[in-house]
Write an enzyme that holds these catalytic residues in place. Structure first.
Site, PDB file in Angstrom:
ATOM      1  N   SER A   1     -12.752 -55.608 -43.376  1.00 47.73           N
ATOM      2  CA  SER A   1     -14.201 -55.815 -43.309  1.00 47.73           C
ATOM      3  C   SER A   1     -14.786 -55.793 -44.711  1.00 47.73           C
ATOM      4  O   SER A   1     -14.402 -54.954 -45.535  1.00 47.73           O
ATOM      5  CB  SER A   1     -14.862 -54.723 -42.461  1.00 47.73           C
ATOM      6  OG  SER A   1     -14.423 -54.773 -41.129  1.00 47.73           O
TER       7      SER A   1
ATOM      8  N   ARG B   1     -10.434 -52.851 -30.279  1.00 47.23           N
ATOM      9  CA  ARG B   1     -11.214 -51.846 -31.007  1.00 47.23           C
ATOM     10  C   ARG B   1     -11.728 -50.809 -30.009  1.00 47.23           C
ATOM     11  O   ARG B   1     -12.724 -51.023 -29.340  1.00 47.23           O
ATOM     12  CB  ARG B   1     -12.391 -52.500 -31.738  1.00 47.23           C
ATOM     13  CG  ARG B   1     -13.216 -51.523 -32.573  1.00 47.23           C
ATOM     14  CD  ARG B   1     -14.399 -52.226 -33.233  1.00 47.23           C
ATOM     15  NE  ARG B   1     -15.123 -51.335 -34.112  1.00 47.23           N
ATOM     16  CZ  ARG B   1     -16.095 -50.507 -33.718  1.00 47.23           C
ATOM     17  NH1 ARG B   1     -16.452 -50.462 -32.438  1.00 47.23           N
ATOM     18  NH2 ARG B   1     -16.696 -49.710 -34.584  1.00 47.23           N
TER      19      ARG B   1
ATOM     20  N   LYS C   1     -21.910 -51.691 -32.610  1.00 47.95           N
ATOM     21  CA  LYS C   1     -21.332 -50.694 -33.497  1.00 47.95           C
ATOM     22  C   LYS C   1     -22.398 -49.660 -33.828  1.00 47.95           C
ATOM     23  O   LYS C   1     -23.464 -49.988 -34.349  1.00 47.95           O
ATOM     24  CB  LYS C   1     -20.823 -51.336 -34.792  1.00 47.95           C
ATOM     25  CG  LYS C   1     -19.549 -52.123 -34.649  1.00 47.95           C
ATOM     26  CD  LYS C   1     -19.016 -52.566 -36.004  1.00 47.95           C
ATOM     27  CE  LYS C   1     -18.592 -51.385 -36.842  1.00 47.95           C
ATOM     28  NZ  LYS C   1     -18.012 -51.787 -38.140  1.00 47.95           N
TER      29      LYS C   1
END
Length: 216
Positions: free
Chosen positions: A117, A46, A146
């Site tokens: 998600s 990511r 995040k």
């Protein structure tokens, strides 16, 4: 290519590392090596956030992380970059609620692993209907990893999803540590996903091994 069997997916999800250059205090490839040696069972690349790599640099790091995963026989999943996932020949892709629809992604990746998600029972149900092989549920606890993280819901959201009859493989994510991981598994998760709990650990390999001891 046939899709991954649910029982195999559950095994992969036991200890799920999400990693990118912005999450690491040292070389991400070295972090991945240590984490996989300690027992990480799937790795998601990511590369997002302030200072994240782009273009050729992003691809190079992805290729290097993929090579480490192959060395350990662990699936390599790309976050929200379908073209990169297909270019690298990744084992799967993970998408969020703001990314492309799961059914459209499924139509392009064939039997590759598809993670989605989910933050509510409704999102979880739709993701399964559209072809998700597993769900990433959270944030369970507050997280700094995040920038756009939603409000933490605690392990109860996992219990709610299971109570709704959704038995797809599921991994909890968001602020999970060695101290609170047990409650996530007890709520019905097949595994836990971590970022800073491993990428920021002083002893990455040992911490990963300690996480694995919490599972079945």
């Amino acid at each position: 290519m046939s899709r991954v069997r649910p029982e195999q997916m559950r095994a992969y999800l036991r200890l799920y590392l999400v990693i990118g250059s912005v999450n690491c205090r040292m070389d991400p490839v070295q972090v991945a090596e240590e984490a996989l040696a300690g027992g990480v069972s799937v790795l998601q690349y990511r590369e997002k956030g302030r200072g994240a790599l782009t273009g050729g640099d992003k691809r190079r790091l992805g290729s290097e992380l993929q090579a480490v995963c192959k060395g350990y026989g662990v699936p390599f999943i790309v976050n929200d970059d379908l073209e990169l996932a297909l270019e690298l020949g990744a084992d799967g892709i993970h998408i969020g609620q703001q990314d492309e629809r799961a059914d459209r992604v499924r139509s392009r990746i064939g039997g590759l692993m598809l993670g989605v998600s989910a933050h509510t029972v409704e999102e979880a149900r739709l993701a399964v209907e559209q072809g998700a092989d597993y769900l990433g549920v959270g944030p369970i606890h507050p997280t700094q990893s995040k920038e756009d993280a939603l409000e933490a819901q605690g392990p109860s959201i996992i219990g709610d999803i299971r109570a709704a009859g959704i038995d797809v493989p599921l991994v909890g994510i968001g602020g999970i540590t060695l101290t609170n991981a047990g409650a996530v598994l007890e709520a019905g998760a097949d595994g836990i996903a971590v970022i800073s709990a491993l990428t920021g650990a002083d002893d990455i390999r040992g911490t990963a091994a300690n996480f694995r001891r919490l599972g079945p």
